[in-house]
Scaffold this motif. Structure first.
Motif, mmCIF file in Angstrom:
data_model
loop_
_atom_site.group_PDB
_atom_site.id
_atom_site.type_symbol
_atom_site.label_atom_id
_atom_site.label_comp_id
_atom_site.label_asym_id
_atom_site.label_seq_id
_atom_site.Cartn_x
_atom_site.Cartn_y
_atom_site.Cartn_z
ATOM 1 N N GLY A 187 -6.881 2.717 -23.327
ATOM 2 C CA GLY A 187 -8.138 3.221 -23.851
ATOM 3 C C GLY A 187 -9.379 2.751 -23.124
ATOM 4 O O GLY A 187 -10.491 3.129 -23.503
ATOM 5 N N TYR A 188 -9.239 1.956 -22.072
ATOM 6 C CA TYR A 188 -10.380 1.466 -21.300
ATOM 7 C C TYR A 188 -10.353 2.075 -19.901
ATOM 8 O O TYR A 188 -9.282 2.347 -19.343
ATOM 9 C CB TYR A 188 -10.357 -0.060 -21.174
ATOM 10 N N LYS A 189 -11.537 2.252 -19.337
ATOM 11 C CA LYS A 189 -11.649 2.731 -17.969
ATOM 12 C C LYS A 189 -11.792 1.539 -17.025
ATOM 13 O O LYS A 189 -12.509 0.592 -17.303
ATOM 14 C CB LYS A 189 -12.853 3.666 -17.821
ATOM 15 N N PHE A 190 -11.099 1.622 -15.904
ATOM 16 C CA PHE A 190 -11.160 0.580 -14.890
ATOM 17 C C PHE A 190 -11.359 1.213 -13.528
ATOM 18 O O PHE A 190 -11.067 2.393 -13.323
ATOM 19 C CB PHE A 190 -9.859 -0.244 -14.866
ATOM 20 N N MET A 191 -11.861 0.413 -12.598
ATOM 21 C CA MET A 191 -11.906 0.817 -11.198
ATOM 22 C C MET A 191 -11.205 -0.261 -10.392
ATOM 23 O O MET A 191 -11.469 -1.449 -10.576
ATOM 24 C CB MET A 191 -13.338 1.000 -10.709
ATOM 25 N N ILE A 192 -10.300 0.169 -9.524
ATOM 26 C CA ILE A 192 -9.588 -0.743 -8.624
ATOM 27 C C ILE A 192 -10.188 -0.574 -7.236
ATOM 28 O O ILE A 192 -10.214 0.532 -6.688
ATOM 29 C CB ILE A 192 -8.078 -0.445 -8.597
ATOM 30 N N LEU A 193 -10.688 -1.646 -6.674
ATOM 31 C CA LEU A 193 -11.263 -1.631 -5.332
ATOM 32 C C LEU A 193 -10.438 -2.527 -4.429
ATOM 33 O O LEU A 193 -9.972 -3.590 -4.857
ATOM 34 C CB LEU A 193 -12.711 -2.129 -5.349
ATOM 35 N N TRP A 194 -10.259 -2.086 -3.190
ATOM 36 C CA TRP A 194 -9.526 -2.934 -2.260
ATOM 37 C C TRP A 194 -10.112 -2.836 -0.863
ATOM 38 O O TRP A 194 -10.767 -1.858 -0.494
ATOM 39 C CB TRP A 194 -8.039 -2.620 -2.256
ATOM 40 N N ILE A 195 -9.885 -3.906 -0.112
ATOM 41 C CA ILE A 195 -10.389 -4.031 1.258
ATOM 42 C C ILE A 195 -9.347 -4.818 2.034
ATOM 43 O O ILE A 195 -8.706 -5.725 1.498
ATOM 44 C CB ILE A 195 -11.769 -4.738 1.262
ATOM 45 N N ALA A 196 -9.120 -4.451 3.299
ATOM 46 C CA ALA A 196 -8.110 -5.132 4.109
ATOM 47 C C ALA A 196 -8.540 -5.126 5.566
ATOM 48 O O ALA A 196 -9.446 -4.381 5.964
ATOM 49 C CB ALA A 196 -6.747 -4.465 3.947
ATOM 50 N N ASP A 197 -7.875 -5.971 6.358
ATOM 51 C CA ASP A 197 -8.282 -6.118 7.757
ATOM 52 C C ASP A 197 -7.237 -5.657 8.754
ATOM 53 O O ASP A 197 -7.391 -5.857 9.956
ATOM 54 C CB ASP A 197 -8.668 -7.576 8.045
ATOM 55 N N SER A 198 -6.124 -5.040 8.297
ATOM 56 C CA SER A 198 -5.102 -4.547 9.223
ATOM 57 C C SER A 198 -4.540 -3.228 8.713
ATOM 58 O O SER A 198 -4.606 -2.930 7.512
ATOM 59 C CB SER A 198 -3.965 -5.563 9.384
ATOM 60 N N ASP A 199 -3.956 -2.447 9.634
ATOM 61 C CA ASP A 199 -3.385 -1.169 9.227
ATOM 62 C C ASP A 199 -2.216 -1.372 8.257
ATOM 63 O O ASP A 199 -2.051 -0.617 7.299
ATOM 64 C CB ASP A 199 -2.951 -0.351 10.441
ATOM 65 N N ALA A 200 -1.432 -2.430 8.484
ATOM 66 C CA ALA A 200 -0.287 -2.685 7.616
ATOM 67 C C ALA A 200 -0.720 -3.069 6.207
ATOM 68 O O ALA A 200 -0.156 -2.591 5.218
ATOM 69 C CB ALA A 200 0.597 -3.779 8.216
ATOM 70 N N MET A 201 -1.726 -3.937 6.098
ATOM 71 C CA MET A 201 -2.196 -4.339 4.772
ATOM 72 C C MET A 201 -2.880 -3.169 4.074
ATOM 73 O O MET A 201 -2.741 -3.002 2.847
ATOM 74 C CB MET A 201 -3.149 -5.528 4.892
ATOM 75 N N CYS A 202 -3.605 -2.360 4.834
ATOM 76 C CA CYS A 202 -4.216 -1.163 4.254
ATOM 77 C C CYS A 202 -3.148 -0.259 3.646
ATOM 78 O O CYS A 202 -3.285 0.234 2.523
ATOM 79 C CB CYS A 202 -4.977 -0.383 5.318
ATOM 80 N N ARG A 203 -2.060 -0.043 4.390
ATOM 81 C CA ARG A 203 -0.965 0.800 3.899
ATOM 82 C C ARG A 203 -0.337 0.198 2.658
ATOM 83 O O ARG A 203 -0.088 0.886 1.670
ATOM 84 C CB ARG A 203 0.102 0.968 4.990
ATOM 85 N N SER A 204 -0.055 -1.101 2.707
ATOM 86 C CA SER A 204 0.638 -1.755 1.596
ATOM 87 C C SER A 204 -0.169 -1.646 0.302
ATOM 88 O O SER A 204 0.352 -1.265 -0.747
ATOM 89 C CB SER A 204 0.901 -3.226 1.921
ATOM 90 N N LEU A 205 -1.448 -1.981 0.376
ATOM 91 C CA LEU A 205 -2.288 -1.950 -0.825
ATOM 92 C C LEU A 205 -2.514 -0.519 -1.292
ATOM 93 O O LEU A 205 -2.376 -0.217 -2.480
ATOM 94 C CB LEU A 205 -3.625 -2.650 -0.548
ATOM 95 N N THR A 206 -2.871 0.365 -0.370
ATOM 96 C CA THR A 206 -3.197 1.743 -0.753
ATOM 97 C C THR A 206 -1.995 2.452 -1.354
ATOM 98 O O THR A 206 -2.096 3.078 -2.425
ATOM 99 C CB THR A 206 -3.706 2.520 0.474
ATOM 100 N N ASN A 207 -0.846 2.370 -0.691
ATOM 101 C CA ASN A 207 0.332 3.068 -1.192
ATOM 102 C C ASN A 207 0.790 2.519 -2.542
ATOM 103 O O ASN A 207 1.191 3.263 -3.436
ATOM 104 C CB ASN A 207 1.463 2.973 -0.182
ATOM 105 N N THR A 208 0.718 1.187 -2.713
ATOM 106 C CA THR A 208 1.154 0.582 -3.973
ATOM 107 C C THR A 208 0.226 0.971 -5.115
ATOM 108 O O THR A 208 0.675 1.328 -6.222
ATOM 109 C CB THR A 208 1.213 -0.945 -3.834
ATOM 110 N N ILE A 209 -1.075 0.913 -4.878
ATOM 111 C CA ILE A 209 -2.039 1.246 -5.927
ATOM 112 C C ILE A 209 -1.934 2.715 -6.323
ATOM 113 O O ILE A 209 -1.905 3.067 -7.501
ATOM 114 C CB ILE A 209 -3.470 0.890 -5.481
ATOM 115 N N ARG A 210 -1.865 3.588 -5.334
ATOM 116 C CA ARG A 210 -1.790 5.021 -5.619
ATOM 117 C C ARG A 210 -0.459 5.422 -6.257
ATOM 118 O O ARG A 210 -0.404 6.349 -7.050
ATOM 119 C CB ARG A 210 -2.051 5.818 -4.353
ATOM 120 N N ALA A 211 0.597 4.698 -5.917
ATOM 121 C CA ALA A 211 1.906 5.012 -6.500
ATOM 122 C C ALA A 211 1.958 4.720 -7.987
ATOM 123 O O ALA A 211 2.746 5.328 -8.721
ATOM 124 C CB ALA A 211 3.004 4.226 -5.767
#
Length: 215
Positions: A187-211
């Motif tokens: 019942g609450y709204k949230f925003m998830i923000l992420w930032i990374a410094d490598s292509d691999a970490m970007c993929r890991s965080l983005t794919n996991t969050i979106r999944a």
């Protein structure tokens, strides 16, 4: 402006440290000093929205260190030579300051944001390539304006978003990325923000969050 006033505060004020027990002088000389700088555990909802990428270590959760301390925790694992040689990592340093000041410090608007389930922050690291790091913040709806401003500023600092769907072989490459996604939970709204410094970490965080977007 409310956000300007918020940014003037230290993030350490978001949660008070637990009082230390009295220690005899001799014992204090022989024991290591207690660890400081971490608030109590985040509330159950924000904590549950933090991603757990496969093959990535969560090296810190809910650091209550102030802006400079949080930035230092994320940058200390990146060798100075690599930071000096890679323009992407220098851009990441600037983006990290935006992330810290506009998201985590903004949580000072809510007393003890961690405990009250308004904020959760985690730092992630590649166990094999220690310089590859990322940060994720889960922000509750009443801080959404600050979070939206943060991602707007971050996206202006990112040359282009990486293709997170492509899985390359070999070690990660320096790549500054930032993104955000809205989420509703209990019942609450949230925003998830992420930032990374490598292509691999970007993929890991983005794919996991979106999944987990439908959870």
């Amino acid at each position: 402006m409310l956000l300007t006033a918020i940014l003037a505060l230290s993030f350490v004020t978001a949660c008070e440290d637990f009082p230390l027990q009295d220690t005899p002088p001799q014992a204090a000389q022989t024991k290591a000093p207690p660890k400081k700088g971490f608030c109590p555990a985040a509330g159950p909802i924000t904590r549950s929205l933090l991603p757990s990428p496969e093959g990535v270590e969560r090296i810190a959760t809910n650091p209550c260190l102030g802006v400079n301390g949080l930035i230092g925790m994320a940058l200390d694992v990146i060798p100075e030579q690599k930071m000096a040689e890679e323009a992407e990592l220098r851009s990441f340093r600037q983006g990290l300051r935006t992330f810290a000041t506009r998201v985590t410090v903004a949580a000072d608007a809510v007393d003890c944001a961690y405990e009250n389930d308004h904020l959760a922050v985690s730092i992630y690291q590649d166990p094999k390539y220690g310089w590859s790091v990322g940060l994720v913040a889960v922000v509750r709806g009443d801080l959404e304006a600050a979070a939206e401003e943060a991602i707007c500023l971050l996206l202006k600092q990112v040359p282009f978003l990486p293709d997170v769907g492509f899985r390359a072989d070999g070690p990660p490459a320096p790549k500054f990325c930032a993104d955000a996604e809205s989420r509703e939970a209990r019942g609450y709204k949230f925003m998830i923000l992420w930032i990374a410094d490598s292509d691999a970490m970007c993929r890991s965080l983005t794919n996991t969050i979106r999944a987990t977007g439908g959870a």
